[in-house]
Design a protein around this motif. Structure first.
Motif, short mmCIF file in Angstrom:
data_model
loop_
_atom_site.label_atom_id
_atom_site.label_comp_id
_atom_site.label_asym_id
_atom_site.label_seq_id
_atom_site.Cartn_x
_atom_site.Cartn_y
_atom_site.Cartn_z
N GLU A 86 142.67 -14.33 92.55
CA GLU A 86 141.84 -14.39 91.34
C GLU A 86 141.20 -15.76 91.24
O GLU A 86 141.90 -16.78 91.30
N TRP A 87 139.88 -15.79 91.14
CA TRP A 87 139.16 -17.03 90.87
C TRP A 87 138.39 -16.85 89.56
O TRP A 87 137.58 -15.93 89.43
N ILE A 88 138.63 -17.73 88.62
CA ILE A 88 137.79 -17.82 87.43
C ILE A 88 137.01 -19.13 87.57
O ILE A 88 137.59 -20.21 87.50
N LEU A 89 135.72 -19.00 87.82
CA LEU A 89 134.88 -20.14 88.20
C LEU A 89 133.95 -20.52 87.07
O LEU A 89 133.26 -19.65 86.50
N LEU A 90 133.93 -21.80 86.73
CA LEU A 90 132.98 -22.35 85.76
C LEU A 90 131.88 -23.08 86.52
O LEU A 90 132.18 -23.89 87.41
N TYR A 97 139.10 -17.83 73.79
CA TYR A 97 139.75 -18.62 74.84
C TYR A 97 139.28 -18.14 76.20
O TYR A 97 139.22 -16.93 76.47
N LEU A 98 138.97 -19.10 77.06
CA LEU A 98 138.26 -18.86 78.31
C LEU A 98 138.95 -17.85 79.22
O LEU A 98 138.36 -16.84 79.61
N LEU A 99 140.20 -18.10 79.59
CA LEU A 99 140.87 -17.25 80.56
C LEU A 99 141.07 -15.84 80.01
O LEU A 99 140.85 -14.85 80.71
N SER A 100 141.48 -15.76 78.75
CA SER A 100 141.71 -14.44 78.13
C SER A 100 140.42 -13.64 78.04
O SER A 100 140.38 -12.45 78.36
N GLU A 101 139.34 -14.30 77.60
CA GLU A 101 138.06 -13.60 77.46
C GLU A 101 137.52 -13.16 78.82
O GLU A 101 136.97 -12.07 78.97
N SER A 102 137.68 -14.01 79.84
CA SER A 102 137.18 -13.66 81.17
C SER A 102 137.92 -12.46 81.74
O SER A 102 137.32 -11.57 82.35
N ALA A 137 138.65 -22.65 87.20
CA ALA A 137 139.26 -22.93 85.89
C ALA A 137 140.76 -22.70 85.94
O ALA A 137 141.25 -21.76 86.57
N THR A 138 141.49 -23.57 85.25
CA THR A 138 142.93 -23.40 85.09
C THR A 138 143.37 -23.61 83.65
O THR A 138 144.46 -23.19 83.27
N GLN A 139 142.51 -24.25 82.82
CA GLN A 139 142.85 -24.53 81.43
C GLN A 139 142.38 -23.38 80.53
O GLN A 139 141.28 -22.86 80.70
N GLU A 140 143.22 -23.02 79.59
CA GLU A 140 142.84 -22.00 78.60
C GLU A 140 141.99 -22.68 77.52
O GLU A 140 142.45 -22.99 76.43
N ARG A 141 140.73 -22.93 77.86
CA ARG A 141 139.83 -23.70 77.01
C ARG A 141 139.32 -22.88 75.83
O ARG A 141 139.18 -21.66 75.92
N ARG A 142 139.00 -23.59 74.77
CA ARG A 142 138.37 -22.93 73.63
C ARG A 142 136.90 -22.67 73.96
O ARG A 142 136.22 -23.53 74.52
N ILE A 143 136.42 -21.50 73.60
CA ILE A 143 135.01 -21.17 73.76
C ILE A 143 134.46 -20.65 72.44
O ILE A 143 135.20 -20.11 71.61
N GLN A 144 133.18 -20.86 72.26
CA GLN A 144 132.53 -20.39 71.03
C GLN A 144 131.86 -19.05 71.31
O GLN A 144 131.01 -18.93 72.19
N GLN A 145 132.25 -18.03 70.59
CA GLN A 145 131.72 -16.70 70.79
C GLN A 145 130.40 -16.51 70.04
O GLN A 145 130.00 -17.35 69.23
N ALA A 146 129.74 -15.40 70.32
CA ALA A 146 128.43 -15.15 69.71
C ALA A 146 128.50 -15.09 68.19
O ALA A 146 127.54 -15.43 67.50
N ASP A 147 129.62 -14.63 67.62
CA ASP A 147 129.76 -14.53 66.16
C ASP A 147 130.34 -15.80 65.55
O ASP A 147 130.85 -15.78 64.43
N GLU A 148 130.25 -16.91 66.31
CA GLU A 148 130.72 -18.22 65.88
C GLU A 148 132.24 -18.32 65.80
O GLU A 148 132.78 -19.34 65.35
N GLN A 149 132.95 -17.28 66.22
CA GLN A 149 134.40 -17.33 66.24
C GLN A 149 134.87 -18.08 67.49
O GLN A 149 134.14 -18.23 68.47
N ILE A 150 136.12 -18.55 67.44
CA ILE A 150 136.70 -19.28 68.56
C ILE A 150 137.48 -18.31 69.45
O ILE A 150 138.32 -17.53 68.97
N LEU A 157 128.66 -18.66 78.66
CA LEU A 157 129.59 -18.99 77.58
C LEU A 157 129.39 -20.44 77.16
O LEU A 157 128.78 -21.23 77.89
N THR A 158 129.89 -20.77 76.00
CA THR A 158 129.84 -22.13 75.47
C THR A 158 131.26 -22.68 75.39
O THR A 158 132.09 -22.13 74.66
N VAL A 159 131.52 -23.72 76.16
CA VAL A 159 132.85 -24.31 76.22
C VAL A 159 132.92 -25.47 75.23
O VAL A 159 132.06 -26.36 75.22
N LEU A 160 133.96 -25.46 74.39
CA LEU A 160 134.15 -26.53 73.40
C LEU A 160 134.99 -27.65 74.01
O LEU A 160 135.84 -27.41 74.86
N SER A 161 134.75 -28.85 73.55
CA SER A 161 135.49 -30.00 74.06
C SER A 161 136.93 -29.96 73.54
O SER A 161 137.22 -29.29 72.55
#
Length: 429
Positions: free
Chosen positions: A274-278, A198-203, A183-196, A236-240
Protein backbone atom coordinates in the motif's frame (compact mmCIF):
# COMPACT_ATOMS: atom_id res chain seq x y z
CA UNK A 1 42.76 11.49 -9.66
CA UNK A 2 45.54 8.91 -9.49
CA UNK A 3 44.12 7.33 -6.33
CA UNK A 4 40.57 7.26 -7.69
CA UNK A 5 41.73 5.76 -10.99
CA UNK A 6 43.44 2.95 -9.08
CA UNK A 7 40.29 2.38 -7.01
CA UNK A 8 37.95 2.15 -9.99
CA UNK A 9 39.90 -0.76 -11.49
CA UNK A 10 38.72 -2.94 -8.61
CA UNK A 11 36.22 -1.07 -6.44
CA UNK A 12 35.80 -3.87 -3.89
CA UNK A 13 39.51 -4.42 -3.17
CA UNK A 14 41.29 -3.08 -0.09
CA UNK A 15 43.11 0.25 -0.29
CA UNK A 16 46.62 -1.37 -0.37
CA UNK A 17 45.56 -3.78 -3.11
CA UNK A 18 44.01 -0.96 -5.14
CA UNK A 19 47.12 1.23 -4.92
CA UNK A 20 49.61 -1.67 -5.56
CA UNK A 21 52.78 0.07 -4.30
CA UNK A 22 53.47 0.91 -0.64
CA UNK A 23 54.50 4.48 -1.47
CA UNK A 24 51.13 4.98 -3.20
CA UNK A 25 49.32 3.62 -0.13
CA UNK A 26 51.21 6.01 2.15
CA UNK A 27 50.44 8.91 -0.18
CA UNK A 28 46.74 8.04 -0.07
CA UNK A 29 46.72 7.86 3.74
CA UNK A 30 48.44 11.27 3.94
CA UNK A 31 45.84 12.59 1.52
CA UNK A 32 43.03 11.25 3.72
CA UNK A 33 44.53 12.99 6.76
CA UNK A 34 44.47 16.47 5.19
CA UNK A 35 41.82 18.61 6.93
CA UNK A 36 40.92 20.49 3.73
CA UNK A 37 40.22 17.22 1.90
CA UNK A 38 36.54 17.06 2.79
CA UNK A 39 33.77 14.82 1.53
CA UNK A 40 32.03 17.83 -0.06
CA UNK A 41 35.23 18.98 -1.82
CA UNK A 42 35.81 15.52 -3.29
CA UNK A 43 32.20 15.17 -4.44
CA UNK A 44 31.82 18.69 -5.86
CA UNK A 45 32.94 17.87 -9.45
CA UNK A 46 30.52 14.94 -9.60
CA UNK A 47 27.65 17.08 -8.27
CA UNK A 48 28.38 19.82 -10.81
CA UNK A 49 28.47 17.35 -13.69
CA UNK A 50 25.19 15.82 -12.55
CA UNK A 51 23.52 19.25 -12.24
CA UNK A 52 24.66 20.18 -15.74
CA UNK A 53 22.98 17.09 -17.16
CA UNK A 54 19.85 17.67 -15.05
CA UNK A 55 19.36 21.12 -16.57
CA UNK A 56 19.12 19.61 -20.05
CA UNK A 57 16.29 17.16 -19.22
CA UNK A 58 12.60 18.12 -19.13
CA UNK A 59 11.76 15.85 -16.16
CA UNK A 60 14.04 14.60 -13.38
CA UNK A 61 13.24 12.53 -10.30
CA UNK A 62 15.44 13.44 -7.33
CA UNK A 63 15.16 10.27 -5.28
CA UNK A 64 16.22 10.80 -1.69
CA UNK A 65 16.84 8.22 1.02
CA UNK A 66 18.87 7.49 4.16
CA UNK A 67 21.03 4.45 4.81
CA UNK A 68 23.12 3.28 7.75
CA UNK A 69 26.80 2.44 7.39
CA UNK A 70 27.26 -0.25 10.03
CA UNK A 71 30.74 -0.04 11.55
CA UNK A 72 30.01 -1.82 14.83
CA UNK A 73 32.77 -4.33 14.06
CA UNK A 74 35.34 -1.49 13.91
CA UNK A 75 35.82 -1.20 17.67
CA UNK A 76 38.79 1.20 17.47
CA UNK A 77 37.29 3.61 14.94
CA UNK A 78 36.68 7.04 16.46
CA UNK A 79 33.96 9.60 15.73
CA UNK A 80 31.06 7.19 15.18
CA UNK A 81 27.49 7.54 16.43
CA UNK A 82 24.57 5.29 17.30
CA UNK A 83 22.68 3.41 14.61
CA UNK A 84 19.83 0.91 14.55
CA UNK A 85 18.65 -0.13 18.02
CA UNK A 86 21.29 2.14 19.63
CA UNK A 87 23.58 -0.85 20.22
CA UNK A 88 25.28 -0.44 16.84
CA UNK A 89 27.86 2.17 15.81
CA UNK A 90 28.34 3.84 12.47
CA UNK A 91 27.37 6.70 10.18
CA UNK A 92 24.22 7.77 8.39
CA UNK A 93 24.31 8.67 4.71
CA UNK A 94 21.70 10.80 2.93
CA UNK A 95 21.70 10.49 -0.86
CA UNK A 96 19.83 12.34 -3.62
CA UNK A 97 20.01 10.46 -6.92
CA UNK A 98 19.01 12.12 -10.23
CA UNK A 99 17.03 9.70 -12.42
CA UNK A 100 15.28 10.10 -15.79
CA UNK A 101 11.88 8.41 -15.23
CA UNK A 102 11.19 7.25 -18.81
CA UNK A 103 14.44 5.32 -19.28
CA UNK A 104 15.42 4.86 -15.58
CA UNK A 105 18.77 6.34 -16.57
CA UNK A 106 20.86 7.39 -13.57
CA UNK A 107 22.43 10.78 -14.30
CA UNK A 108 24.41 10.84 -11.07
CA UNK A 109 24.33 11.89 -7.46
CA UNK A 110 22.79 15.37 -7.14
CA UNK A 111 23.72 15.76 -3.47
CA UNK A 112 24.91 13.59 -0.60
CA UNK A 113 25.80 14.00 3.05
CA UNK A 114 27.32 11.59 5.59
CA UNK A 115 26.59 12.51 9.20
CA UNK A 116 26.75 11.18 12.75
CA UNK A 117 23.60 10.67 14.80
CA UNK A 118 23.55 12.84 17.91
CA UNK A 119 21.40 11.54 20.76
CA UNK A 120 18.89 13.77 22.54
CA UNK A 121 20.15 15.27 25.81
CA UNK A 122 18.72 13.76 28.96
CA UNK A 123 15.93 15.72 30.60
CA UNK A 124 15.25 17.73 27.44
CA UNK A 125 11.94 19.59 27.47
CA UNK A 126 9.54 19.78 24.52
CA UNK A 127 10.38 23.46 23.98
CA UNK A 128 14.11 22.69 23.94
CA UNK A 129 13.57 19.83 21.49
CA UNK A 130 11.76 22.14 19.06
CA UNK A 131 14.63 24.63 19.07
CA UNK A 132 17.59 22.29 18.54
CA UNK A 133 18.49 20.90 15.10
CA UNK A 134 16.71 17.65 14.25
CA UNK A 135 17.98 14.62 12.35
CA UNK A 136 15.21 15.05 9.78
CA UNK A 137 16.66 18.47 8.86
CA UNK A 138 19.00 16.63 6.48
CA UNK A 139 16.04 16.10 4.11
CA UNK A 140 15.42 19.84 3.80
CA UNK A 141 19.16 20.58 3.55
CA UNK A 142 19.35 18.29 0.54
CA UNK A 143 16.48 20.13 -1.17
CA UNK A 144 18.08 23.53 -0.50
CA UNK A 145 21.52 22.42 -1.66
CA UNK A 146 20.21 20.85 -4.88
CA UNK A 147 18.46 24.16 -5.62
CA UNK A 148 15.96 25.18 -8.27
CA UNK A 149 15.42 23.74 -11.72
CA UNK A 150 15.95 25.61 -14.97
CA UNK A 151 12.82 27.04 -16.55
CA UNK A 152 12.59 24.23 -19.10
CA UNK A 153 13.04 21.49 -16.48
CA UNK A 154 10.79 20.00 -13.82
CA UNK A 155 12.51 18.49 -10.78
CA UNK A 156 10.53 16.26 -8.44
CA UNK A 157 11.90 15.20 -5.05
CA UNK A 158 10.79 11.64 -4.29
CA UNK A 159 10.93 10.47 -0.69
CA UNK A 160 9.74 7.61 1.48
CA UNK A 161 7.92 8.03 4.80
CA UNK A 162 10.96 9.78 6.30
CA UNK A 163 10.13 12.83 4.14
CA UNK A 164 6.54 13.13 5.38
CA UNK A 165 6.84 16.34 7.38
CA UNK A 166 5.65 19.88 6.75
CA UNK A 167 9.07 21.55 6.64
CA UNK A 168 10.00 19.30 3.72
CA UNK A 169 6.87 20.36 1.82
CA UNK A 170 7.56 24.06 2.51
CA UNK A 171 11.24 23.80 1.53
CA UNK A 172 10.34 22.23 -1.82
CA UNK A 173 7.86 25.06 -2.42
CA UNK A 174 10.47 27.73 -1.55
CA UNK A 175 13.03 26.07 -3.83
CA UNK A 176 10.47 26.00 -6.68
CA UNK A 177 10.62 22.23 -7.08
CA UNK A 178 7.91 19.59 -6.83
CA UNK A 179 7.70 16.61 -4.49
CA UNK A 180 6.19 13.14 -4.21
CA UNK A 181 6.22 11.63 -0.71
CA UNK A 182 4.82 8.45 0.79
CA UNK A 183 2.49 9.50 3.60
CA UNK A 184 2.77 7.99 7.06
CA UNK A 185 1.21 10.70 9.28
CA UNK A 186 -2.53 10.79 9.93
CA UNK A 187 -2.67 14.46 8.94
CA UNK A 188 -5.63 16.75 9.30
CA UNK A 189 -7.27 17.68 6.01
CA UNK A 190 -9.95 20.23 5.22
CA UNK A 191 -12.97 18.71 3.51
CA UNK A 192 -15.23 20.38 0.97
CA UNK A 193 -17.85 21.16 3.67
CA UNK A 194 -15.16 22.88 5.78
CA UNK A 195 -15.14 19.94 8.20
CA UNK A 196 -11.88 18.41 9.43
CA UNK A 197 -10.97 14.95 8.16
CA UNK A 198 -7.89 12.75 8.35
CA UNK A 199 -5.62 11.89 5.44
CA UNK A 200 -5.04 8.15 5.80
CA UNK A 201 -8.62 7.34 6.80
CA UNK A 202 -10.13 9.43 4.00
CA UNK A 203 -7.76 7.96 1.39
CA UNK A 204 -8.57 4.38 2.40
CA UNK A 205 -12.29 5.09 2.29
CA UNK A 206 -12.21 6.03 -1.39
CA UNK A 207 -13.25 3.26 -3.84
CA UNK A 208 -10.81 2.05 -6.48
CA UNK A 209 -10.95 3.81 -9.85
CA UNK A 210 -8.67 1.52 -11.87
CA UNK A 211 -6.58 -1.66 -11.60
CA UNK A 212 -3.32 -2.73 -13.19
CA UNK A 213 -0.82 -5.64 -12.94
CA UNK A 214 2.45 -4.83 -11.19
CA UNK A 215 5.82 -6.60 -10.84
CA UNK A 216 7.00 -6.22 -7.25
CA UNK A 217 10.82 -6.45 -7.07
CA UNK A 218 12.67 -8.50 -4.47
CA UNK A 219 13.67 -6.59 -1.34
CA UNK A 220 14.93 -7.40 2.18
CA UNK A 221 14.37 -11.13 1.96
CA UNK A 222 11.10 -10.79 0.04
CA UNK A 223 10.89 -12.58 -3.28
CA UNK A 224 9.90 -10.76 -6.46
CA UNK A 225 6.31 -11.48 -7.45
CA UNK A 226 3.53 -10.44 -9.80
CA UNK A 227 0.47 -8.79 -8.28
CA UNK A 228 -2.40 -6.44 -9.13
CA UNK A 229 -2.73 -2.91 -7.83
CA UNK A 230 -5.89 -0.89 -7.29
CA UNK A 231 -5.73 2.90 -7.58
CA UNK A 232 -7.65 5.92 -6.34
CA UNK A 233 -6.67 9.60 -6.43
CA UNK A 234 -7.94 13.12 -5.92
CA UNK A 235 -7.13 16.63 -4.63
CA UNK A 236 -7.08 17.60 -0.97
CA UNK A 237 -6.08 20.42 1.36
CA UNK A 238 -3.59 19.46 4.06
CA UNK A 239 -3.62 21.50 7.27
CA UNK A 240 -0.43 22.34 9.12
CA UNK A 241 0.34 20.71 12.49
CA UNK A 242 -1.45 22.23 15.47
CA UNK A 243 1.79 23.18 17.24
CA UNK A 244 3.07 25.28 14.32
CA UNK A 245 3.52 29.04 14.85
CA UNK A 246 0.60 31.05 13.44
CA UNK A 247 2.81 32.50 10.69
CA UNK A 248 3.38 28.98 9.35
CA UNK A 249 -0.17 27.64 9.63
CA UNK A 250 -1.02 28.11 5.96
CA UNK A 251 -2.70 24.97 4.49
CA UNK A 252 -1.24 23.30 1.38
CA UNK A 253 -3.23 22.13 -1.63
CA UNK A 254 -1.95 18.75 -2.78
CA UNK A 255 -3.05 15.59 -4.58
CA UNK A 256 -3.22 12.14 -3.01
CA UNK A 257 -2.69 8.90 -4.95
CA UNK A 258 -3.32 5.57 -3.25
CA UNK A 259 -2.26 2.23 -4.76
CA UNK A 260 -2.82 -1.03 -2.90
CA UNK A 261 -3.24 -4.78 -3.07
CA UNK A 262 -6.66 -6.20 -2.40
CA UNK A 263 -6.95 -8.98 0.19
CA UNK A 264 -6.08 -12.43 -1.12
CA UNK A 265 -3.50 -11.32 -3.70
CA UNK A 266 -0.37 -11.51 -1.52
CA UNK A 267 1.45 -14.65 -0.29
CA UNK A 268 0.69 -15.76 3.25
CA UNK A 269 2.79 -13.96 5.82
CA UNK A 270 3.59 -10.91 3.67
CA UNK A 271 2.29 -7.44 4.36
CA UNK A 272 -0.05 -6.10 1.64
CA UNK A 273 1.47 -3.45 -0.59
CA UNK A 274 0.00 0.00 0.00
CA UNK A 275 1.33 3.41 -1.00
CA UNK A 276 -0.49 6.58 -0.03
CA UNK A 277 1.38 9.25 -1.96
CA UNK A 278 1.20 13.02 -1.47
CA UNK A 279 2.35 15.14 -4.39
CA UNK A 280 2.49 18.78 -5.37
CA UNK A 281 2.35 17.79 -9.07
CA UNK A 282 -1.19 18.36 -10.47
CA UNK A 283 -2.90 15.00 -10.97
CA UNK A 284 -6.20 15.19 -12.88
CA UNK A 285 -6.39 11.94 -14.89
CA UNK A 286 -5.94 8.21 -14.35
CA UNK A 287 -2.89 8.25 -16.62
CA UNK A 288 -1.29 10.96 -14.50
CA UNK A 289 -2.14 9.07 -11.29
CA UNK A 290 -0.50 5.87 -12.57
CA UNK A 291 2.52 7.92 -13.62
CA UNK A 292 2.87 9.31 -10.08
CA UNK A 293 2.80 5.74 -8.73
CA UNK A 294 5.47 4.70 -11.24
CA UNK A 295 7.64 7.61 -10.06
CA UNK A 296 7.54 6.28 -6.53
CA UNK A 297 8.42 2.78 -7.80
CA UNK A 298 11.72 4.28 -9.01
CA UNK A 299 12.66 4.80 -5.35
CA UNK A 300 14.31 1.37 -5.26
CA UNK A 301 17.08 2.75 -7.48
CA UNK A 302 18.55 4.78 -4.62
CA UNK A 303 18.49 1.66 -2.43
CA UNK A 304 20.45 -0.07 -5.19
CA UNK A 305 23.01 2.73 -5.12
CA UNK A 306 23.52 2.22 -1.38
CA UNK A 307 23.92 -1.52 -1.98
CA UNK A 308 26.50 -0.76 -4.68
CA UNK A 309 28.39 1.34 -2.16
CA UNK A 310 28.29 -1.35 0.54
CA UNK A 311 28.69 -4.51 -1.55
CA UNK A 312 30.36 -3.30 -4.74
CA UNK A 313 32.70 -0.78 -3.06
CA UNK A 314 32.75 -2.34 0.45
CA UNK A 315 32.64 1.00 2.23
CA UNK A 316 31.88 -0.68 5.59
CA UNK A 317 35.04 -2.83 5.33
CA UNK A 318 37.54 0.00 4.84
CA UNK A 319 40.46 -0.18 7.29
CA UNK A 320 40.63 3.44 8.40
CA UNK A 321 40.72 4.58 12.01
CA UNK A 322 38.33 7.54 12.12
CA UNK A 323 34.95 8.64 10.81
CA UNK A 324 36.61 11.66 9.17
CA UNK A 325 38.91 9.42 7.14
CA UNK A 326 36.03 7.17 6.13
CA UNK A 327 34.03 10.17 4.91
CA UNK A 328 36.95 11.13 2.67
CA UNK A 329 37.17 7.57 1.32
CA UNK A 330 33.43 7.81 0.73
CA UNK A 331 34.03 10.92 -1.38
CA UNK A 332 36.20 8.80 -3.70
CA UNK A 333 33.99 5.71 -3.75
CA UNK A 334 30.52 7.24 -4.02
CA UNK A 335 30.85 8.20 -7.73
CA UNK A 336 31.99 4.63 -8.40
CA UNK A 337 28.79 3.26 -6.82
CA UNK A 338 26.82 5.53 -9.16
CA UNK A 339 28.90 4.22 -12.07
CA UNK A 340 27.80 0.66 -11.25
CA UNK A 341 24.17 1.72 -11.59
CA UNK A 342 24.92 3.62 -14.80
CA UNK A 343 26.51 0.47 -16.20
CA UNK A 344 23.24 -1.37 -15.60
CA UNK A 345 21.28 1.45 -17.26
CA UNK A 346 23.54 1.32 -20.32
CA UNK A 347 22.99 -2.42 -20.64
CA UNK A 348 19.23 -1.91 -20.97
CA UNK A 349 19.20 0.95 -23.48
CA UNK A 350 18.89 0.44 -27.26
CA UNK A 351 19.54 -3.35 -27.18
CA UNK A 352 19.14 -3.67 -30.99
CA UNK A 353 21.70 -0.97 -31.82
CA UNK A 354 25.03 -2.16 -33.23
CA UNK A 355 27.63 -2.29 -30.46
CA UNK A 356 30.28 -1.00 -32.87
CA UNK A 357 28.54 2.39 -32.91
CA UNK A 358 29.02 2.86 -29.16
CA UNK A 359 31.69 0.51 -27.78
CA UNK A 360 35.42 1.04 -28.26
CA UNK A 361 36.79 -1.32 -30.97
CA UNK A 362 39.38 -3.08 -28.77
CA UNK A 363 36.81 -3.69 -26.02
CA UNK A 364 34.28 -5.02 -28.52
CA UNK A 365 36.86 -7.35 -30.09
CA UNK A 366 37.75 -8.85 -26.69
CA UNK A 367 34.10 -9.55 -25.76
CA UNK A 368 33.34 -10.91 -29.26
CA UNK A 369 36.36 -13.23 -29.08
CA UNK A 370 35.29 -14.55 -25.66
CA UNK A 371 31.78 -15.29 -26.95
CA UNK A 372 32.96 -16.52 -30.40
CA UNK A 373 30.84 -13.96 -32.25
CA UNK A 374 31.45 -11.48 -35.07
CA UNK A 375 32.23 -8.08 -33.55
CA UNK A 376 30.80 -6.08 -36.45
CA UNK A 377 27.43 -7.85 -36.15
CA UNK A 378 27.06 -7.84 -32.37
CA UNK A 379 24.10 -5.85 -31.01
CA UNK A 380 24.45 -3.69 -27.92
CA UNK A 381 22.12 -5.89 -25.88
CA UNK A 382 24.14 -8.99 -26.83
CA UNK A 383 27.39 -7.22 -25.92
CA UNK A 384 26.22 -6.46 -22.37
CA UNK A 385 24.76 -9.95 -21.93
CA UNK A 386 28.14 -11.43 -22.83
CA UNK A 387 29.88 -9.04 -20.42
CA UNK A 388 27.47 -10.20 -17.68
CA UNK A 389 28.17 -13.87 -18.60
CA UNK A 390 31.84 -13.25 -17.81
CA UNK A 391 30.67 -12.10 -14.37
CA UNK A 392 28.58 -15.21 -13.71
CA UNK A 393 25.25 -14.33 -15.37
CA UNK A 394 23.60 -17.48 -16.78
CA UNK A 395 21.31 -15.70 -19.26
CA UNK A 396 18.47 -18.19 -18.88
CA UNK A 397 15.03 -17.22 -20.12
CA UNK A 398 13.76 -16.83 -16.57
CA UNK A 399 16.73 -14.72 -15.40
CA UNK A 400 15.58 -11.37 -16.78
CA UNK A 401 18.10 -8.56 -17.31
CA UNK A 402 21.55 -8.79 -15.68
CA UNK A 403 22.03 -6.85 -12.47
CA UNK A 404 24.85 -4.51 -11.52
CA UNK A 405 26.80 -7.18 -9.61
CA UNK A 406 27.32 -9.57 -12.54
CA UNK A 407 27.82 -6.68 -14.96
CA UNK A 408 30.53 -5.19 -12.76
CA UNK A 409 32.32 -8.51 -12.28
CA UNK A 410 32.20 -9.13 -16.02
CA UNK A 411 33.34 -5.60 -16.77
CA UNK A 412 36.38 -5.97 -14.49
CA UNK A 413 37.20 -9.29 -16.17
CA UNK A 414 37.03 -7.67 -19.61
CA UNK A 415 39.34 -4.87 -18.44
CA UNK A 416 41.83 -7.48 -17.20
CA UNK A 417 41.70 -9.27 -20.55
CA UNK A 418 42.19 -5.99 -22.39
CA UNK A 419 45.20 -5.17 -20.23
CA UNK A 420 46.62 -8.57 -21.12
CA UNK A 421 46.11 -7.82 -24.84
CA UNK A 422 48.01 -4.53 -24.49
CA UNK A 423 50.80 -6.25 -22.54
CA UNK A 424 51.17 -9.02 -25.14
CA UNK A 425 51.51 -6.42 -27.92
CA UNK A 426 54.18 -4.61 -25.89
CA UNK A 427 56.13 -7.84 -25.30
CA UNK A 428 56.08 -8.67 -29.00
CA UNK A 429 57.69 -5.34 -29.78
Amino acid sequence: MKAASAMVRDASASLPKQQHAWKEVKALYRFLDEPDVTFAALMQPHWLQTHTEMQERPLILLIQDTTELDLTHRQKMSGLGQIGDKKGRGLLLQTVLAVVPESREVLGCAQQEPFVRVGAPRGETRAQRRKRPKETDVWTRMVTQVGSAAQRSCWIHVGDRGADFFDFFRTCHKSQVEFLVRATQERRIQQADEQIGYLLSESRARPWQAKRPFQLPASHGRKARQTELSLSFGPLTVLSPRNEPKALQEPINLWVVRVWEEDGLRPQGEEPLEWILLTSVPTHTLQQAWERASWYAHRWIVEDSHQCLKTGCRIEERQVQSAERLMRVLGLLSPMAVRLLQLRSLSRQEPERLAAEVIEPELLEVVAACSQQEASLMALGTFWTEVARLGGFLARRSDGSPGWKTLWKGWLHVQTLLEGVHLSLHLRL
